[in-house]
Design a protein around this motif. Sequence first.
Motif, mmCIF file in Angstrom:
data_model
loop_
_atom_site.group_PDB
_atom_site.id
_atom_site.type_symbol
_atom_site.label_atom_id
_atom_site.label_comp_id
_atom_site.label_asym_id
_atom_site.label_seq_id
_atom_site.Cartn_x
_atom_site.Cartn_y
_atom_site.Cartn_z
ATOM 1 N N ASN A 127 0.831 -1.216 0.000
ATOM 2 C CA ASN A 127 0.000 0.000 0.000
ATOM 3 C C ASN A 127 0.860 1.259 0.000
ATOM 4 O O ASN A 127 0.511 2.266 -0.630
ATOM 5 C CB ASN A 127 -0.928 0.012 1.217
ATOM 6 C CG ASN A 127 -1.989 -1.073 1.136
ATOM 7 O OD1 ASN A 127 -2.230 -1.620 0.066
ATOM 8 N ND2 ASN A 127 -2.600 -1.414 2.248
ATOM 9 N N GLY A 128 1.986 1.201 0.707
ATOM 10 C CA GLY A 128 2.913 2.335 0.720
ATOM 11 C C GLY A 128 3.522 2.572 -0.644
ATOM 12 O O GLY A 128 3.632 3.717 -1.105
ATOM 13 N N PHE A 129 3.886 1.489 -1.334
ATOM 14 C CA PHE A 129 4.471 1.602 -2.671
ATOM 15 C C PHE A 129 3.473 2.195 -3.676
ATOM 16 O O PHE A 129 3.855 2.871 -4.619
ATOM 17 C CB PHE A 129 4.947 0.238 -3.174
ATOM 18 C CG PHE A 129 6.173 -0.290 -2.470
ATOM 19 C CD1 PHE A 129 7.053 0.573 -1.829
ATOM 20 C CD2 PHE A 129 6.456 -1.655 -2.452
ATOM 21 C CE1 PHE A 129 8.191 0.100 -1.180
ATOM 22 C CE2 PHE A 129 7.593 -2.145 -1.819
ATOM 23 C CZ PHE A 129 8.459 -1.268 -1.179
ATOM 24 N N LEU A 130 2.187 1.931 -3.475
ATOM 25 C CA LEU A 130 1.161 2.467 -4.383
ATOM 26 C C LEU A 130 1.130 3.989 -4.379
ATOM 27 O O LEU A 130 0.708 4.608 -5.352
ATOM 28 C CB LEU A 130 -0.234 1.945 -3.988
ATOM 29 C CG LEU A 130 -0.543 0.480 -4.283
ATOM 30 C CD1 LEU A 130 -1.928 0.118 -3.781
ATOM 31 C CD2 LEU A 130 -0.440 0.185 -5.771
ATOM 32 N N LYS A 131 1.582 4.586 -3.274
ATOM 33 C CA LYS A 131 1.551 6.050 -3.143
ATOM 34 C C LYS A 131 2.932 6.669 -3.377
ATOM 35 O O LYS A 131 3.119 7.858 -3.160
ATOM 36 C CB LYS A 131 1.041 6.442 -1.743
ATOM 37 C CG LYS A 131 -0.360 5.925 -1.426
ATOM 38 C CD LYS A 131 -0.773 6.335 -0.009
ATOM 39 C CE LYS A 131 -2.164 5.849 0.342
ATOM 40 N NZ LYS A 131 -2.249 4.396 0.523
ATOM 41 N N ASP A 132 3.886 5.860 -3.770
ATOM 42 C CA ASP A 132 5.285 6.292 -3.905
ATOM 43 C C ASP A 132 5.519 7.000 -5.245
ATOM 44 O O ASP A 132 4.590 7.288 -6.001
ATOM 45 C CB ASP A 132 6.200 5.073 -3.766
ATOM 46 C CG ASP A 132 7.532 5.413 -3.109
ATOM 47 O OD1 ASP A 132 8.127 6.433 -3.495
ATOM 48 O OD2 ASP A 132 7.971 4.665 -2.217
ATOM 49 N N LEU A 133 6.771 7.265 -5.551
ATOM 50 C CA LEU A 133 7.158 7.857 -6.834
ATOM 51 C C LEU A 133 6.800 6.896 -7.974
ATOM 52 O O LEU A 133 6.703 5.682 -7.766
ATOM 53 C CB LEU A 133 8.677 8.106 -6.872
ATOM 54 C CG LEU A 133 9.280 9.023 -5.803
ATOM 55 C CD1 LEU A 133 10.800 9.004 -5.909
ATOM 56 C CD2 LEU A 133 8.768 10.442 -5.976
ATOM 57 N N ASP A 134 6.648 7.435 -9.166
ATOM 58 C CA ASP A 134 6.331 6.593 -10.327
ATOM 59 C C ASP A 134 7.371 5.496 -10.532
ATOM 60 O O ASP A 134 7.045 4.386 -10.951
ATOM 61 C CB ASP A 134 6.251 7.442 -11.604
ATOM 62 C CG ASP A 134 4.948 8.230 -11.668
ATOM 63 O OD1 ASP A 134 4.077 8.009 -10.800
ATOM 64 O OD2 ASP A 134 4.803 9.067 -12.579
ATOM 65 N N GLU A 135 8.644 5.808 -10.255
ATOM 66 C CA GLU A 135 9.713 4.822 -10.435
ATOM 67 C C GLU A 135 9.495 3.600 -9.540
ATOM 68 O O GLU A 135 9.919 2.488 -9.861
ATOM 69 C CB GLU A 135 11.087 5.442 -10.110
ATOM 70 C CG GLU A 135 11.597 6.419 -11.136
ATOM 71 C CD GLU A 135 11.024 7.825 -10.958
ATOM 72 O OE1 GLU A 135 11.397 8.708 -11.739
ATOM 73 O OE2 GLU A 135 10.195 8.025 -10.044
ATOM 74 N N VAL A 136 8.852 3.824 -8.393
ATOM 75 C CA VAL A 136 8.547 2.722 -7.462
ATOM 76 C C VAL A 136 7.202 2.090 -7.822
ATOM 77 O O VAL A 136 7.056 0.864 -7.860
ATOM 78 C CB VAL A 136 8.525 3.236 -6.003
ATOM 79 C CG1 VAL A 136 8.155 2.115 -5.032
ATOM 80 C CG2 VAL A 136 9.876 3.838 -5.627
ATOM 81 N N ARG A 137 6.220 2.919 -8.141
ATOM 82 C CA ARG A 137 4.869 2.417 -8.457
ATOM 83 C C ARG A 137 4.875 1.476 -9.665
ATOM 84 O O ARG A 137 4.100 0.531 -9.714
ATOM 85 C CB ARG A 137 3.923 3.589 -8.752
ATOM 86 C CG ARG A 137 3.577 4.427 -7.547
ATOM 87 C CD ARG A 137 2.889 5.719 -7.966
ATOM 88 N NE ARG A 137 1.501 5.525 -8.318
ATOM 89 C CZ ARG A 137 0.846 6.259 -9.230
ATOM 90 N NH1 ARG A 137 1.477 7.214 -9.894
ATOM 91 N NH2 ARG A 137 -0.425 6.038 -9.487
ATOM 92 N N ILE A 138 5.756 1.738 -10.634
ATOM 93 C CA ILE A 138 5.788 0.892 -11.824
ATOM 94 C C ILE A 138 6.142 -0.546 -11.471
ATOM 95 O O ILE A 138 5.654 -1.501 -12.097
ATOM 96 C CB ILE A 138 6.766 1.456 -12.907
ATOM 97 C CG1 ILE A 138 6.615 0.711 -14.244
ATOM 98 C CG2 ILE A 138 8.209 1.393 -12.447
ATOM 99 C CD1 ILE A 138 5.301 0.898 -14.935
ATOM 100 N N GLY A 139 6.963 -0.730 -10.446
ATOM 101 C CA GLY A 139 7.317 -2.086 -9.996
ATOM 102 C C GLY A 139 6.101 -2.836 -9.484
ATOM 103 O O GLY A 139 5.908 -4.024 -9.756
ATOM 104 N N VAL A 140 5.259 -2.126 -8.734
ATOM 105 C CA VAL A 140 4.010 -2.708 -8.226
ATOM 106 C C VAL A 140 3.047 -2.959 -9.387
ATOM 107 O O VAL A 140 2.415 -4.011 -9.477
ATOM 108 C CB VAL A 140 3.368 -1.754 -7.188
ATOM 109 C CG1 VAL A 140 1.999 -2.243 -6.782
ATOM 110 C CG2 VAL A 140 4.258 -1.627 -5.957
#
Length: 282
Positions: A127-140
């Motif tokens: 859930n934290g990654f979903l609200k992160d930077l795009d560079e992180v969100r793309i991994g999710v």
Amino acid sequence: QSMDSTLHYIHNDSDLSTNSSFSPEEERKSKVQDVVPQALLDQYLSMTDPSRAQTVDTEIAKHCAYSLPGVALTLGRQNWHCLKDTYETLASDMQWKVRRTLAFSIHELAVILGDQLTAGDLVPVFNGFLKDLDEVRIGVLKHLHDFLKLLHVDKRREYLYQLQEFLVTDNSRNWRFRAELAEQLILLLDLYSARDIYDYLRPIAFSLCTDKVSSVRWISYKLVSEMVKKLYMASTPTLVVDLMNELVEKFCRCHKWSGRQTFVFICQTIIEDDCLPMDQFA
């Protein structure tokens, strides 16, 4: 089993406690396992120490994050208590590259840990990654289907409300993000009911069909055709008729030529993929 007896460490069930008010001695014991030499595990866990990044390698936390699923697989889910604190430390690391590495492997870790540990320890990080930077969100996003299919149905439904947020990116020119979303939504059709598809995924699909980038639109035509197929197969005639009526209203009768062209392309995809019987299509 042939390891020297000095390398064997015994841990009992009390070590699995999640109580955070450990004494230093209990804290040390909670990291003890008997799968690999303890000194080796201790060395690995110390990689998250900030002083190591300054004196050894600035990328050491990233290497630690990259190896974590492999370490978790080696130790087994019964020894997850040894890694849990390290995982949470890495998940909140200041460097986005470290968080990105974890985001790309969280679905693998979920398979290793099983549904109970995933629900308790991985879902909050996810859930934290979903609200992160795009560079992180793309991994999710790239493994959204792989992760959500491991959750219980009720937990999975909670994410329906958040899928819309993937349409918003830090940089609107990041069209690959939206293309990936369309690809994942095609896979997600198998995880949700016809009603949920109609209520939550349909608006996102229609939005993607009008994207400025043609690559995104082409994947979205496939998404809409698969949606038509899924709703038709689900024996909910009213939903599929409503969806087709909306396609006619929104695109076929659109005052812009591009909207009318979209309608033709969606029709083409529905026929090519055999999504409807021909009499129903007509």
